[in-house]
Design a protein around this motif. Structure first.
Motif: not given
Lengths: 301, 413
Positions: B328-340
């Motif tokens: 959950p943490l990994g995919i959250f960080i990766a998603s946030m990077l794409v969003i930002l």
């Protein structure tokens, strides 16, 4: 598509297709207002000879008067301190004169700035509601009754000319030189042309002015740089400039000969050519949807 | 495969300390908004004749539209490609898109000098204008999103219409009307779903075409005729990361188990998509030879590099890792990077890259602009929380209550 038969589905799809093509049929008549269709051979223009201009700023005063803007006394315009900063046209002045040092001759160069009235105007192409239009006499004018104040014209303009009255909460205007559209319609000269005491700005048929400029360059090669700014830039402009130095030194942007809205219009019309691409995408997605449904149904059986 | 979908109303209480803080930021935004309406755009923004567009267009509108792409990407995957296992994320994504686009429209309105004339494009057409196309597409798409959401509303009230007193007579006719609407929508929903995807592809790409007309005023690192393609691909890239990010935050906020089996699978699409996006970006600057601008140190070259490295390459690497996708943490960080990364790309395109020829100062958003932007985001969050409390949007992961939907949002037999 559980409750929906295959036939209904196809019927609805084709109904949408037909109605969209119907819309497409009407559209060309609406988009016809693109400027190249109304460019008149006899459109007017102005030739600005910066080697003649004395920087008296009387054009600024006359312009304000002609447009019912507060102009003050004409004597105030003799004050040279305004030349300390480079000014740009804004909601309080549609034209301004800037002074530049001339390293070649020592005498300063005065440059009048206003809308160039492009032959292929970016503002006309960009405006979301078509509030700008290129008129037969060459002027590019703004229609207050349509404008919504989105300021896309300001993003689009290659000369960064249209200005906006940011401090009005209601009815803020996009302001720029209108080539004295109302005055010329009555047969009068544009206000700045009329008042200019040294004939630094010449009003006439654009075609003739190009010839005049070319002859001037031929006859006085030491006086002029061999470049008529606006003859070909962004597809040509109604206002054209002559100078003894490179226009880069006079704060003019370096622009190519292609019309400013050319690329975006061809992209736009490519995506929407007779609505074929959107309808094709719709049909494709409809097909994918239908096939995926059937595939799943078969798997379930 | 039997997948479960059990959308339910959230029962947790509305106000928490976090929600109070969000409300305060929202209120602050509304105060500045009032000032803008009373004193004009110039009163609270740093916009001028050289910088006609600021963060209200660059972030609220351009990035806002991109971040609402979860709506059409999940609709395409779930409904059009008919992958039922993704049903659980479609409703939350639809609600986000709906709120996102509503606030895009509001942001456009407040940025307009004559906001009360926002309806003008409906009657004054300019087929050459990219902005006209974007405006009309967004107007239609917002309507489509509301239609797609309507079955959730009718479903809630059918058999539940209980007016009191004088209005009691209306109960049965209103109920009948709702049932009729519900049946009609059920039969025609596929039209709107496909239309929604087509409209999204059109205006997501045209948002990119918007800045093409600025020509040499836009920095060559970003100014390219394939801007519409880049905008479309990046919007598709950011759709699933938004869904993943929201789903994880909602699970945490409402104390639910994260839907990791669905999110990991969604995540497996993102890596390849980012790869395609990166390829187009790289080929573009190679062909136009714009890479020479990366050799000099400037705001533009730094911003472009951040966008590429942290917004595309790093998350792409992360999404290609199974370990990351399943944590959950990994995919959250990766998603946030794409969003930002996509937000930064929109900001770069509309603001950083825009160099007007006569600017004496550079643009930086004012306190007022930032307040309104943050305020709108906060109001969106508050409305999302309110709506999931009163309508069944978020699925509770449990094995009971099988509710299988077909292609329409409303379950059908």
């Amino acid at each position: 598509m559980a409750t929906q038969g295959r036939r209904d589905f196809l019927k609805s799809l084709s109904a949408i297709g037909i109605s969209t093509i119907g819309v497409a049929g009407i559209t060309p008549s609406i988009t016809k207002a693109s400027p190249e269709n109304i460019l008149s051979k006899d459109r007017m223009g102005v030739l600005v000879d910066t080697t003649v201009c004395i920087g008296c700023r009387k054009c600024e005063w006359a312009c304000k008067n002609a447009h019912d803007m507060p102009s003050g006394s004409i004597d105030d315009y003799e004050n040279e301190s305004v030349f300390d900063n480079k000014r740009r046209p804004d909601y309080s002045a549609l034209t301004v004169v800037n002074k530049y040092q001339n390293d070649k001759t020592g005498s300063p160069i005065n440059v009048k700035v206003q809308c160039m009235h492009c032959d292929q105007p970016a503002c006309v192409s960009a405006c979301i509601v078509g509030a700008f239009s290129k008129k037969e006499n060459g002027s590019v004018v703004w229609d207050e009754s349509k404008c919504i104040g989105c300021r896309y014209c300001m993003v689009a303009c290659p000369f960064q000319i249209p200005s906006f009255d940011y401090h009005k909460a209601l009815e803020p205007e996009i302001r720029k030189c209108d080539f004295c559209f109302d005055r010329t319609a009555e047969g009068k000269l544009p206000a700045c042309i009329e008042i200019c005491p040294v004939e630094a700005i010449t009003y006439g048929r654009r075609e003739d002015l190009v010839q005049v400029a070319q002859e001037k360059i031929k006859n006085y090669p030491e006086r002029y740089n061999n470049h008529i700014l606006g003859e070909t830039e962004v597809g040509g402009t109604s206002w054209m400039y002559m100078a003894g130095v490179d226009f880069k030194n006079l704060d003019f942007p370096t622009l190519g000969d292609k019309s400013a809205p050319g690329v975006s219009e061809s992209i736009q019309h490519g995506i929407f050519s007779y609505f074929v691409p959107p309808v094709a995408l719709y049909a494709l997605l409809g097909g994918v949807m239908w096939i995926s449904k059937n595939r799943d149904k078969k798997e379930e059986n | 495969m039997e997948m479960l979908m059990n959308p339910s109303q959230m029962t947790k209480k509305y106000f928490t300390p976090g929600v109070m803080l969000v409300s305060l930021i929202a209120l602050n935004g509304l105060i500045f908004l009032a000032l803008r309406l009373i004193f004009g755009v110039g009163a609270i923004t740093n916009l001028d004749n050289q910088h006609p567009w600021g963060i209200w267009i660059g972030i609220d509108v351009a990035a806002g539209v991109a971040l609402a792409a979860g709506g059409f990407t999940t609709a395409a995957l779930g409904h059009i490609m008919h992958r039922e296992e993704y049903e659980v994320v479609i409703r939350p994504a639809l609600l986000t898109a709906l709120l996102g686009y509503t606030f895009v429209a509001l942001s456009v309105a407040i940025d307009l000098g004559r906001w009360y004339s926002i309806w003008h494009p409906l009657i004054f057409w300019n087929g050459n204008s990219v902005l006209f196309e974007v405006g009309i597409c967004v107007m239609i798409y917002v309507s489509v999103l509301y239609i797609e959401f309507l079955p959730i509303v009718t479903k809630k009230f059918i058999g539940n219409v209980r007016f009191k007193g004088m209005l009691a007579k209306l109960n049965s006719p209103v109920d009948k009307l709702l049932r009729m609407l519900d049946r009609g929508l059920d039969k025609t929903m596929f039209i709107f779903i496909i239309a929604g995807v087509v409209l999204s592809c059109l205006h997501q790409s045209s948002l990119g075409t918007l800045m093409v007309i600025a020509g040499p005023k836009m920095h060559p690192l970003w100014q390219t005729p394939i801007l519409p393609l880049l905008f479309l691909i990046s919007a598709i890239c950011v759709g699933f990361p938004m869904v993943i990010m929201e789903s994880l935050i909602a699970s945490r906020s409402f104390k639910l188990k994260p839907e990791m089996h669905v999110l990991s699978k969604l995540g497996s699409y993102i890596g390849p998509m980012l790869g395609i996006y990166l390829a187009f970006k790289v080929i573009d600057i190679l062909i136009r030879e714009a890479f020479v601008y990366l050799m000099v140190l400037s705001t533009e070259s730094v911003m472009f590099s951040i966008e590429i490295i942290f917004g595309i390459i790093l998350p792409m690497r992360l999404f290609f890792s199974k370990v990351v996708r399943e944590s959950p943490l990994g995919i959250f960080i990766a998603s946030m990077l794409v969003i930002l990364g996509v937000v930064l790309n929109r900001l770069n395109n509309f603001i950083v890259a825009y160099n007007p020829p006569y600017a004496t100062t550079s643009y930086f958003p004012s306190i007022g602009e930032i307040s309104v932007t943050l305020g709108f985001v906060c109001i969106e969050v508050l409305m999302y929380r309110l709506i999931v409390k009163y309508f069944p949007i978020i699925s509770i992961p449990e094995k009971a209550g099988v509710f299988k939907t077909k292609y329409s949002i409303q379950g059908s037999k």
